[in-house]
Design a protein around this motif. Sequence first.
Motif, mmCIF file in Angstrom:
data_model
loop_
_atom_site.group_PDB
_atom_site.id
_atom_site.type_symbol
_atom_site.label_atom_id
_atom_site.label_comp_id
_atom_site.label_asym_id
_atom_site.label_seq_id
_atom_site.Cartn_x
_atom_site.Cartn_y
_atom_site.Cartn_z
ATOM 1 N N SER A 1 1.341 -0.849 0.283
ATOM 2 C CA SER A 1 0.054 -0.081 0.399
ATOM 3 C C SER A 1 0.802 0.986 0.249
ATOM 4 O O SER A 1 1.895 1.144 0.445
ATOM 5 C CB SER A 1 -0.899 -0.360 0.907
ATOM 6 N N GLY A 2 0.225 2.600 -0.592
ATOM 7 C CA GLY A 2 0.809 3.724 -0.647
ATOM 8 C C GLY A 2 -0.005 4.489 0.532
ATOM 9 O O GLY A 2 -0.231 3.795 1.399
ATOM 10 N N TRP A 3 1.095 5.469 1.479
ATOM 11 C CA TRP A 3 0.961 6.436 1.890
ATOM 12 C C TRP A 3 0.216 7.428 1.570
ATOM 13 O O TRP A 3 0.805 8.490 0.254
ATOM 14 C CB TRP A 3 1.012 6.231 3.236
ATOM 15 N N ALA A 4 -0.392 8.689 2.357
ATOM 16 C CA ALA A 4 -0.436 10.349 1.922
ATOM 17 C C ALA A 4 0.389 10.809 3.390
ATOM 18 O O ALA A 4 0.038 10.256 3.982
ATOM 19 C CB ALA A 4 -1.470 10.686 1.597
ATOM 20 N N GLY A 5 1.156 12.058 3.172
ATOM 21 C CA GLY A 5 1.567 12.617 4.603
ATOM 22 C C GLY A 5 1.957 14.585 4.016
ATOM 23 O O GLY A 5 1.916 14.158 2.665
ATOM 24 N N PHE A 6 2.404 15.315 4.737
ATOM 25 C CA PHE A 6 2.295 16.486 4.758
ATOM 26 C C PHE A 6 3.854 16.638 4.295
ATOM 27 O O PHE A 6 5.032 16.105 5.374
ATOM 28 C CB PHE A 6 1.846 16.858 5.941
ATOM 29 N N ILE A 7 4.039 17.285 3.774
ATOM 30 C CA ILE A 7 5.618 17.688 3.226
ATOM 31 C C ILE A 7 6.313 19.091 3.349
ATOM 32 O O ILE A 7 5.002 20.236 3.279
ATOM 33 C CB ILE A 7 6.598 16.752 2.300
ATOM 34 N N ALA A 8 7.732 19.661 3.779
ATOM 35 C CA ALA A 8 8.178 21.152 3.492
ATOM 36 C C ALA A 8 8.871 21.230 2.802
ATOM 37 O O ALA A 8 9.811 20.222 2.348
ATOM 38 C CB ALA A 8 7.643 21.952 4.510
ATOM 39 N N PRO A 9 9.717 22.282 2.578
ATOM 40 C CA PRO A 9 11.069 22.553 1.918
ATOM 41 C C PRO A 9 12.024 21.742 3.037
ATOM 42 O O PRO A 9 11.917 21.744 4.203
ATOM 43 C CB PRO A 9 10.922 23.765 1.448
ATOM 44 N N ALA A 10 13.133 21.413 2.695
ATOM 45 C CA ALA A 10 13.975 20.498 3.538
ATOM 46 C C ALA A 10 14.494 21.703 4.467
ATOM 47 O O ALA A 10 14.571 21.365 5.332
ATOM 48 C CB ALA A 10 15.034 20.808 3.373
ATOM 49 N N ALA A 11 14.876 22.971 4.634
ATOM 50 C CA ALA A 11 15.445 24.173 5.601
ATOM 51 C C ALA A 11 14.546 24.366 6.014
ATOM 52 O O ALA A 11 14.514 26.047 6.923
ATOM 53 C CB ALA A 11 16.400 25.184 4.516
ATOM 54 N N THR A 12 13.609 24.020 5.771
ATOM 55 C CA THR A 12 12.038 25.133 6.949
ATOM 56 C C THR A 12 12.816 24.632 8.539
ATOM 57 O O THR A 12 13.007 23.489 8.732
ATOM 58 C CB THR A 12 10.511 24.113 7.049
ATOM 59 N N PRO A 13 12.164 25.481 9.585
ATOM 60 C CA PRO A 13 12.912 24.969 10.586
ATOM 61 C C PRO A 13 12.136 24.933 11.846
ATOM 62 O O PRO A 13 11.096 24.098 11.353
ATOM 63 C CB PRO A 13 12.486 26.877 10.854
ATOM 64 N N LYS A 14 13.116 23.802 12.551
ATOM 65 C CA LYS A 14 12.291 22.752 13.247
ATOM 66 C C LYS A 14 11.642 23.348 14.071
ATOM 67 O O LYS A 14 10.112 22.485 14.059
ATOM 68 C CB LYS A 14 13.834 21.824 14.503
ATOM 69 N N PRO A 15 11.529 23.629 14.756
ATOM 70 C CA PRO A 15 10.026 24.522 15.986
ATOM 71 C C PRO A 15 8.635 25.186 14.689
ATOM 72 O O PRO A 15 7.787 24.470 15.373
ATOM 73 C CB PRO A 15 10.656 26.020 16.031
ATOM 74 N N ILE A 16 8.458 25.266 13.643
ATOM 75 C CA ILE A 16 7.963 25.525 12.825
ATOM 76 C C ILE A 16 7.171 24.219 12.723
ATOM 77 O O ILE A 16 5.839 23.883 12.634
ATOM 78 C CB ILE A 16 7.929 26.241 11.459
ATOM 79 N N ILE A 17 7.888 23.343 11.974
ATOM 80 C CA ILE A 17 7.245 21.700 11.790
ATOM 81 C C ILE A 17 7.350 20.876 12.683
ATOM 82 O O ILE A 17 6.095 20.866 12.749
ATOM 83 C CB ILE A 17 9.187 20.548 11.291
ATOM 84 N N ASP A 18 8.071 21.713 13.670
ATOM 85 C CA ASP A 18 7.271 21.149 14.854
ATOM 86 C C ASP A 18 6.034 21.327 15.038
ATOM 87 O O ASP A 18 5.127 20.549 15.619
ATOM 88 C CB ASP A 18 7.924 20.093 16.463
ATOM 89 N N LYS A 19 5.430 22.959 15.377
ATOM 90 C CA LYS A 19 4.262 22.929 15.307
ATOM 91 C C LYS A 19 3.096 22.517 14.159
ATOM 92 O O LYS A 19 2.531 22.181 14.791
ATOM 93 C CB LYS A 19 4.420 24.755 15.116
ATOM 94 N N LEU A 20 3.835 22.563 13.438
ATOM 95 C CA LEU A 20 2.707 21.664 12.146
ATOM 96 C C LEU A 20 2.428 20.289 12.386
ATOM 97 O O LEU A 20 1.212 20.376 12.422
ATOM 98 C CB LEU A 20 3.171 21.795 11.019
ATOM 99 N N ALA A 21 3.471 19.749 13.238
ATOM 100 C CA ALA A 21 3.019 18.448 13.239
ATOM 101 C C ALA A 21 2.196 17.783 14.391
ATOM 102 O O ALA A 21 1.462 17.315 14.555
ATOM 103 C CB ALA A 21 4.539 17.425 13.324
#
Length: 332
Positions: free
Chosen positions: A257-277
């Motif tokens: 099976s496949g999956w779907a998920g959210f991605i962001a550009p690689a250099a997006t600051p970790k605190p923003i990634i953590d808030k999104l997640a």
Amino acid sequence: MFIAVSRRALALALPALLVTGHASAQDAAANYPNRPVRVIVGMPPGGATDIMARVIGEKLGAQLGQSFVVDNRPGAGGIIGTDAVAKAAPDGYTISLILSGAVIANQFVYSKLPYNPDKDFTYVSQVMEGVVVLTADAKAPYKDAKEFAAYAKANPGKVSYGSYSTGSYGHVVMAYMNKQQGADMTHVAYKGEAPMIQGMLGGEAQLAFGSVMNMGPHVASGKFKYLGVSGPKRMAALPNVPTLAEQGLTDAPYRMSGWAGFIAPAATPKPIIDKLAAAIHTAMADPAIQKRIRDMGFEPTLDSSPAKNMERYKHDVPIWKNLIELADAKIQ
């Protein structure tokens, strides 16, 4: 003397610079988002991925106080939309809901990609596990997947199958069956599930893998029929439709099976990634979101994180590489 002083000054300044940089990232996350967030979807409006992005995006907007606006960029097996994410500013204001094929299968289907799936993205959160259902014209001379496989083998060159994008599960697995059965089937690739279904209704493609959400109304109207479900177990939305494996199609590709998920550009600051997640995790805990995803025929992922999503990506890459090589599904 000048060099020694400069090195000493740099050594003294470096901790302060690191602290300042960390504080800036934290400040950016504290104020994030302060304007609408663009959610790129590499499929046209009306498909399962598009609807899922809008449903989850609405919840994210309610939590974070800004709109999450879907931007459809269909074409080239999801490459056009995914490339737009890779080249976007890494500030958290451009993200994407992707099907896993855009970053996994496409590495091996296409000879060259405009982005590097290993380096150009941060994998934020998986949101669903994507099993699909093999669906055919109601008048087709086979009633299930086992009979279809036998028919394709006995009638080389007579079957055309559709896929919602090149490199998708529906493309690669049918290519695998084609090679195993020596069926000489014709692949018709579409830019999304909605045009694929129109192609089936018009007789351009006789069968295809698709979502329950979009295939279901045409089965209910008597125009299509279900042949079998991909993945390791039956769908909650179609408990009476057997899996391909139950019908004797037990090779590994039929159970994937496949999956779907959210991605962001690689250099997006970790605190923003953590808030999104964290916001995505909260959205996925909503029973209404879970029901909506299950009604589409998928299984919601409730415990993902950036680390777990990256782990899933790394796990799947060699599996799909092997499948695409076996299926001879590469496009030059």
